[in-house]
Structure formats: C-alpha cells, structure tokens
Write an enzyme that holds these catalytic residues in place. Structure first.
Site, PDB file in Angstrom:
ATOM      1  N   LYS A  11     -10.224   4.054   4.059  1.00 52.97           N
ATOM      2  CA  LYS A  11      -9.605   3.546   5.294  1.00 52.97           C
ATOM      3  C   LYS A  11      -9.796   4.514   6.473  1.00 52.97           C
ATOM      4  CE  LYS A  11      -6.122   0.729   2.876  1.00 52.97           C
ATOM      5  NZ  LYS A  11      -4.658   0.431   2.740  1.00 52.97           N
ATOM      6  N   TYR A  51      -7.113  -9.353   4.882  1.00 51.59           N
ATOM      7  CA  TYR A  51      -5.721  -9.179   4.466  1.00 51.59           C
ATOM      8  C   TYR A  51      -4.901 -10.460   4.632  1.00 51.59           C
ATOM      9  CZ  TYR A  51      -5.937  -4.119   3.586  1.00 51.59           C
ATOM     10  OH  TYR A  51      -6.197  -2.877   3.052  1.00 51.59           O
ATOM     11  N   PHE A  59       4.434  -6.124   7.950  1.00 48.33           N
ATOM     12  CA  PHE A  59       3.494  -5.068   8.313  1.00 48.33           C
ATOM     13  C   PHE A  59       2.090  -5.585   8.614  1.00 48.33           C
ATOM     14  CE2 PHE A  59       3.683  -5.182   3.608  1.00 48.33           C
ATOM     15  CZ  PHE A  59       2.351  -5.418   3.297  1.00 48.33           C
ATOM     16  N   THR A  93       0.993   2.625  -3.762  1.00 43.71           N
ATOM     17  CA  THR A  93       0.836   2.252  -2.345  1.00 43.71           C
ATOM     18  C   THR A  93       1.512   3.264  -1.428  1.00 43.71           C
ATOM     19  OG1 THR A  93       0.892  -0.058  -3.053  1.00 43.71           O
ATOM     20  CG2 THR A  93       1.183   0.377  -0.684  1.00 43.71           C
ATOM     21  N   ARG A 104      -4.025   8.933  -3.137  1.00 42.47           N
ATOM     22  CA  ARG A 104      -2.953   8.747  -2.160  1.00 42.47           C
ATOM     23  C   ARG A 104      -1.980   9.928  -2.153  1.00 42.47           C
ATOM     24  NH1 ARG A 104      -2.388   2.237  -3.120  1.00 42.47           N
ATOM     25  NH2 ARG A 104      -3.619   1.562  -1.313  1.00 42.47           N
ATOM     26  N   ASN A 114      -2.830   4.901   4.049  1.00 36.99           N
ATOM     27  CA  ASN A 114      -2.833   5.455   2.690  1.00 36.99           C
ATOM     28  C   ASN A 114      -4.242   5.609   2.105  1.00 36.99           C
ATOM     29  OD1 ASN A 114      -3.335   2.789   2.241  1.00 36.99           O
ATOM     30  ND2 ASN A 114      -1.523   2.391   0.985  1.00 36.99           N
ATOM     31  N   HIS A 117      -8.190   1.343  -0.146  1.00 38.63           N
ATOM     32  CA  HIS A 117      -7.861   0.012  -0.659  1.00 38.63           C
ATOM     33  C   HIS A 117      -8.579  -0.163  -1.992  1.00 38.63           C
ATOM     34  CE1 HIS A 117      -7.525  -4.377  -1.031  1.00 38.63           C
ATOM     35  NE2 HIS A 117      -8.777  -4.314  -1.444  1.00 38.63           N
ATOM     36  N   GLU A 128     -13.450 -10.096  -2.935  1.00 34.72           N
ATOM     37  CA  GLU A 128     -13.508  -9.016  -1.943  1.00 34.72           C
ATOM     38  C   GLU A 128     -14.908  -8.392  -1.880  1.00 34.72           C
ATOM     39  OE1 GLU A 128      -8.773  -7.778  -2.229  1.00 34.72           O
ATOM     40  OE2 GLU A 128     -10.289  -6.326  -2.815  1.00 34.72           O
TER      41      GLU A 128
HETATM   42  P1  IDP Z   1      -2.093  -1.830  -2.194  1.00 35.31           P
HETATM   43  O1  IDP Z   1      -3.067  -1.368  -1.127  1.00 35.31           O
HETATM   44  O2  IDP Z   1      -1.547  -0.678  -2.997  1.00 35.31           O
HETATM   45  O3  IDP Z   1      -2.649  -2.940  -3.070  1.00 35.31           O
HETATM   46  P2  IDP Z   1      -0.528  -3.901  -0.849  1.00 35.31           P
HETATM   47  O4  IDP Z   1       0.871  -4.255  -1.200  1.00 35.31           O
HETATM   48  O5  IDP Z   1      -1.605  -4.856  -1.252  1.00 35.31           O
HETATM   49  O6  IDP Z   1      -0.818  -2.430  -1.432  1.00 35.31           O
HETATM   50  O7  IDP Z   1      -0.575  -3.675   0.730  1.00 35.31           O
HETATM   51  C1  IDP Z   1      -1.815  -3.617   1.412  1.00 35.31           C
HETATM   52  C2  IDP Z   1      -1.746  -2.472   2.391  1.00 35.31           C
HETATM   53  O8  IDP Z   1      -0.763  -2.765   3.373  1.00 35.31           O
HETATM   54  C3  IDP Z   1      -1.309  -1.117   1.814  1.00 35.31           C
HETATM   55  O9  IDP Z   1      -2.350  -0.408   1.185  1.00 35.31           O
HETATM   56  C4  IDP Z   1      -0.820  -0.412   3.066  1.00 35.31           C
HETATM   57  O10 IDP Z   1      -1.909   0.072   3.857  1.00 35.31           O
HETATM   58  C5  IDP Z   1      -0.135  -1.549   3.798  1.00 35.31           C
HETATM   59  N1  IDP Z   1       1.299  -1.649   3.472  1.00 35.31           N
HETATM   60  C6  IDP Z   1       1.845  -2.082   2.302  1.00 35.31           C
HETATM   61  N2  IDP Z   1       3.186  -2.044   2.342  1.00 35.31           N
HETATM   62  C7  IDP Z   1       3.505  -1.565   3.569  1.00 35.31           C
HETATM   63  C8  IDP Z   1       4.748  -1.273   4.223  1.00 35.31           C
HETATM   64  O11 IDP Z   1       5.841  -1.462   3.682  1.00 35.31           O
HETATM   65  N3  IDP Z   1       4.663  -0.785   5.499  1.00 35.31           N
HETATM   66  C9  IDP Z   1       3.472  -0.562   6.143  1.00 35.31           C
HETATM   67  N4  IDP Z   1       2.289  -0.836   5.565  1.00 35.31           N
HETATM   68  C10 IDP Z   1       2.301  -1.303   4.289  1.00 35.31           C
HETATM   69 MG    MG Z   2      -3.227  -4.847  -2.501  1.00 32.85          MG
END
Ligand code: IDP
Ligand code: MG
Length: 140
Positions: A11, A51, A59, A93, A104, A114, A117, A128
């Site tokens: 990212k 997304y 978010f 995450t 991470r 973070n 992805h 994807e």
């Molecule tokens: P993942 O990347 O671990 O699969 P997901 O729940 O699919 O997590 O969320 C996608 C992305 O959205 C996360 O990697 C992060 O960049 C962002 N994200 C997830 N939860 C939050 C949040 O609570 N606040 C802000 N950004 C978030």
């Molecule tokens: Mg995800």
C-alpha cells in the site's frame, strides 16, 4: 495442501517509506514466490471498485482516498496454501493486534495505513488477480 495464487498489494504508506523490498523479503522467506508484479498509481475509480465489498463501511471513502495517495505495488504470490500463508505473514488488520514478526506489526502506521492487502479466500484471490493481471503477465 495445494499450490495456490493470491493477490498482494503493498500500500501507499509502505511505498512512500521505501519498504517494498523489506516486505517482499518477508513473503519470500515464508516460501511464497512473486510470480507477477507491477507498480502503479490506482485511480479513485479503481480503488472504489476494488474495495466495493466495503462500500457500506464507515471507513470506505477514507480507505479509497488512502489507496490513491501514492503508488502501490500489486503482486501475485504463489505457493503452498498461499492465501492463508500470505494472511499469516501480513498479520492482523489492526497493527496493535498483529503478531510479532508480521508485516503489519513491523511496518504498519495505523489500522488504515497498514502496509499490505491480501486476498481473504481462494475465490476472492482469483477475482482480485484478474482485476490487475492478464494470464500472460503471471509467470510461475
Ligand atoms: P484486511 O485488509 O485485513 O483484509 P478488511 O477488513 O478487509 O481488512 O479491511 C480492508 C482495509 O480497510 C484494511 O486493510 C484497512 O486498510 C482498512 N480498514 C479496515 N478496518 C478499518 C477501520 O476500522 N478504520 C480504518 N480503516 C480500516
Ligand atoms: Mg480484506
């Protein structure tokens, strides 16, 4: 276990800090192989489409803006159990909950920024990968 392919994105927070090599090394050390890779600056439309599954989450808009705030490196990782293995190397995450040694834990700036992805299922991995790569760009 079977050989799988999964989509990984480094990212903008990580490309900005010149961390792509350190992150790729973690995947390679875990036995994953980079079989396709490119650096690009996603458009907002691409980020929104990629997304779309999160479009109702609070978010979503911030996440899409973040993903276009700088270049990303998209890559296909291949190996035994690659979908789960990649998630393991990535860590949780929220970096505050990520295990020691994970990408991470070591590199993420926040729950949003973070660093990586990774596809969360084999079916999503196929979709994807097809979002970013044609079959001729994937060389195992
Ligand atoms: P993942 O990347 O671990 O699969 P997901 O729940 O699919 O997590 O969320 C996608 C992305 O959205 C996360 O990697 C992060 O960049 C962002 N994200 C997830 N939860 C939050 C949040 O609570 N606040 C802000 N950004 C978030
Ligand atoms: Mg995800």
């Amino acid at each position: 276990m079977a050989t799988e392919q999964t989509l990984s994105i480094i990212k903008p927070d990580a490309t900005r800090r010149n961390l792509t090599g350190k992150i790729i090394a973690k995947f390679e050390e875990a036995g994953l192989r980079v079989v396709a890779q490119k650096r690009l600056h996603m458009t907002l439309a691409m980020a929104q489409a990629f997304y779309a599954v999160h479009k109702d989450r609070p978010f979503y808009n911030d996440l899409c803006q973040f993903m276009v705030s700088g270049p990303v490196v998209v890559q296909v990782l291949q190996g035994e159990n690659a979908v789960a293995k990649n998630r393991e190397v990535m860590g949780a995450t929220n970096p505050a909950n990520a295990a020691p040694g994970t990408v991470r834990k070591e590199f993420a700036e926040s729950i949003e920024a973070n660093s990586v992805h990774g596809s969360d299922s084999l079916e999503n991995a196929r979709n994807e990968i097809a979002f970013f790569f044609s079959q001729t760009e994937i060389v195992g």
